[in-house]
Design a protein around this motif. Sequence first.
Motif, PDB file in Angstrom:
ATOM      1  N   GLU A 152       0.815  -1.221   0.000  1.00  0.00           N
ATOM      2  CA  GLU A 152       0.000   0.000   0.000  1.00  0.00           C
ATOM      3  C   GLU A 152       0.848   1.270   0.000  1.00  0.00           C
ATOM      4  N   ASN A 153       1.969   1.224   0.717  1.00  0.00           N
ATOM      5  CA  ASN A 153       2.822   2.404   0.850  1.00  0.00           C
ATOM      6  C   ASN A 153       4.030   2.379  -0.076  1.00  0.00           C
ATOM      7  N   ASN A 154       4.118   1.333  -0.916  1.00  0.00           N
ATOM      8  CA  ASN A 154       5.258   1.163  -1.817  1.00  0.00           C
ATOM      9  C   ASN A 154       6.581   1.308  -1.056  1.00  0.00           C
ATOM     10  N   ASN A 155       6.653   0.597   0.092  1.00  0.00           N
ATOM     11  CA  ASN A 155       7.835   0.673   0.944  1.00  0.00           C
ATOM     12  C   ASN A 155       8.102  -0.708   1.546  1.00  0.00           C
ATOM     13  N   VAL A 156       9.071  -1.402   1.003  1.00  0.00           N
ATOM     14  CA  VAL A 156       9.403  -2.758   1.436  1.00  0.00           C
ATOM     15  C   VAL A 156       9.851  -2.805   2.893  1.00  0.00           C
ATOM     16  N   ASN A 157      10.251  -1.669   3.463  1.00  0.00           N
ATOM     17  CA  ASN A 157      10.736  -1.643   4.843  1.00  0.00           C
ATOM     18  C   ASN A 157       9.677  -2.058   5.860  1.00  0.00           C
ATOM     19  N   TYR A 158       8.407  -1.994   5.502  1.00  0.00           N
ATOM     20  CA  TYR A 158       7.366  -2.455   6.420  1.00  0.00           C
ATOM     21  C   TYR A 158       7.491  -3.946   6.704  1.00  0.00           C
ATOM     22  N   VAL A 159       8.001  -4.690   5.747  1.00  0.00           N
ATOM     23  CA  VAL A 159       8.032  -6.139   5.879  1.00  0.00           C
ATOM     24  C   VAL A 159       9.431  -6.687   6.182  1.00  0.00           C
ATOM     25  N   LEU A 160      10.471  -5.956   5.904  1.00  0.00           N
ATOM     26  CA  LEU A 160      11.833  -6.471   6.113  1.00  0.00           C
ATOM     27  C   LEU A 160      12.123  -6.898   7.553  1.00  0.00           C
ATOM     28  N   PRO A 161      11.571  -6.237   8.568  1.00  0.00           N
ATOM     29  CA  PRO A 161      11.839  -6.711   9.927  1.00  0.00           C
ATOM     30  C   PRO A 161      11.353  -8.131  10.201  1.00  0.00           C
ATOM     31  N   TRP A 162      10.427  -8.627   9.422  1.00  0.00           N
ATOM     32  CA  TRP A 162       9.857  -9.956   9.642  1.00  0.00           C
ATOM     33  C   TRP A 162      10.679 -11.070   9.000  1.00  0.00           C
ATOM     34  N   VAL A 163      11.756 -10.714   8.300  1.00  0.00           N
ATOM     35  CA  VAL A 163      12.635 -11.717   7.688  1.00  0.00           C
ATOM     36  C   VAL A 163      14.075 -11.426   8.094  1.00  0.00           C
ATOM     37  N   GLY A 164      14.926 -12.408   7.949  1.00  0.00           N
ATOM     38  CA  GLY A 164      16.330 -12.246   8.311  1.00  0.00           C
ATOM     39  C   GLY A 164      17.107 -11.436   7.289  1.00  0.00           C
ATOM     40  N   VAL A 165      18.230 -10.928   7.712  1.00  0.00           N
ATOM     41  CA  VAL A 165      19.112 -10.140   6.855  1.00  0.00           C
ATOM     42  C   VAL A 165      19.486 -10.933   5.602  1.00  0.00           C
ATOM     43  N   ASP A 166      19.744 -12.218   5.764  1.00  0.00           N
ATOM     44  CA  ASP A 166      20.156 -13.052   4.630  1.00  0.00           C
ATOM     45  C   ASP A 166      19.070 -13.179   3.567  1.00  0.00           C
ATOM     46  N   ASP A 167      17.841 -12.886   3.922  1.00  0.00           N
ATOM     47  CA  ASP A 167      16.733 -13.014   2.976  1.00  0.00           C
ATOM     48  C   ASP A 167      16.252 -11.681   2.423  1.00  0.00           C
ATOM     49  N   GLU A 168      16.904 -10.600   2.817  1.00  0.00           N
ATOM     50  CA  GLU A 168      16.485  -9.274   2.375  1.00  0.00           C
ATOM     51  C   GLU A 168      16.443  -9.146   0.864  1.00  0.00           C
ATOM     52  N   ASN A 169      17.482  -9.621   0.195  1.00  0.00           N
ATOM     53  CA  ASN A 169      17.532  -9.460  -1.261  1.00  0.00           C
ATOM     54  C   ASN A 169      16.393 -10.201  -1.950  1.00  0.00           C
ATOM     55  N   GLU A 170      16.065 -11.408  -1.477  1.00  0.00           N
ATOM     56  CA  GLU A 170      14.950 -12.141  -2.073  1.00  0.00           C
ATOM     57  C   GLU A 170      13.647 -11.365  -1.903  1.00  0.00           C
ATOM     58  N   ILE A 171      13.450 -10.800  -0.724  1.00  0.00           N
ATOM     59  CA  ILE A 171      12.232 -10.028  -0.467  1.00  0.00           C
ATOM     60  C   ILE A 171      12.220  -8.753  -1.307  1.00  0.00           C
ATOM     61  N   LYS A 172      13.338  -8.059  -1.367  1.00  0.00           N
ATOM     62  CA  LYS A 172      13.405  -6.823  -2.160  1.00  0.00           C
ATOM     63  C   LYS A 172      13.171  -7.108  -3.641  1.00  0.00           C
ATOM     64  N   ASP A 173      13.753  -8.193  -4.151  1.00  0.00           N
ATOM     65  CA  ASP A 173      13.551  -8.558  -5.557  1.00  0.00           C
ATOM     66  C   ASP A 173      12.085  -8.889  -5.824  1.00  0.00           C
ATOM     67  N   ALA A 174      11.481  -9.679  -4.937  1.00  0.00           N
ATOM     68  CA  ALA A 174      10.064 -10.035  -5.091  1.00  0.00           C
ATOM     69  C   ALA A 174       9.201  -8.778  -5.036  1.00  0.00           C
ATOM     70  N   PHE A 175       9.509  -7.890  -4.098  1.00  0.00           N
ATOM     71  CA  PHE A 175       8.733  -6.657  -3.944  1.00  0.00           C
ATOM     72  C   PHE A 175       8.827  -5.800  -5.196  1.00  0.00           C
ATOM     73  N   SER A 176      10.029  -5.645  -5.718  1.00  0.00           N
ATOM     74  CA  SER A 176      10.240  -4.842  -6.922  1.00  0.00           C
ATOM     75  C   SER A 176       9.429  -5.401  -8.100  1.00  0.00           C
ATOM     76  N   LEU A 177       9.473  -6.699  -8.273  1.00  0.00           N
ATOM     77  CA  LEU A 177       8.721  -7.345  -9.347  1.00  0.00           C
ATOM     78  C   LEU A 177       7.217  -7.174  -9.138  1.00  0.00           C
ATOM     79  N   VAL A 178       6.766  -7.378  -7.913  1.00  0.00           N
ATOM     80  CA  VAL A 178       5.346  -7.243  -7.594  1.00  0.00           C
ATOM     81  C   VAL A 178       4.857  -5.831  -7.893  1.00  0.00           C
TER      82      VAL A 178
END
Length: 190
Positions: A38-64
């Motif tokens: 809703e806010n076009n800000n991946v930082n809302y969800v990054l705390p719920w995953v580990g540092v090692d998974d940040e890139n996967e989440i950021k890539d998925a978010f960008s594509l989404v």
Amino acid sequence: MKKFCVLSVILMTVFLSANGHCDTMDGPVVAAGKKAIENNNVNYVLPWVGVDDENEIKDAFSLVMKVRILNDDARELADRYFLETVVRIHRTHEGVGYTGIKPAGTPVDEKIKAADESIEKGDLSMLTELVPEESIPELQKRFDKVMVLRNFDVNDVEAGREYVEAYVNFFHFAEESGETNHHGHEPQYH
């Protein structure tokens, strides 16, 4: 054969004790994922995953965020993909298998519901009635930590991870207080 049966019972016990709400449409991980979209800000969800998974989440978010503007069907599919990705990765950090996102209204343990209400209202009393008296000092300590950390700046992902770690540890302790079966570890999001 006996070893297999014993292992099956142990695994089922762990699975059944992992009945939190992070994998439901009403849960905090999905809520964070929706806020991120809703806010076009991946930082809302990054705390719920580990540092090692940040890139996967950021890539998925960008594509989404690119795909969801195509049409309503693309938006629905992209949002679902993102939420499932985040929940799957979060559950992995909790040491629990991912079995999909449960629908809104899925029943959760009464301790989980009371823990949520406690945080929302800033009052632990509704949960203390559900746990053994000897667990209350530790529960209070974990609750206090959650309350101190909960108003973090969404763009301070590290502070968000500290909050999520305290939140998950509080919920696991609340859920397992008085139980004989435990997960055996607490997740680390740093």
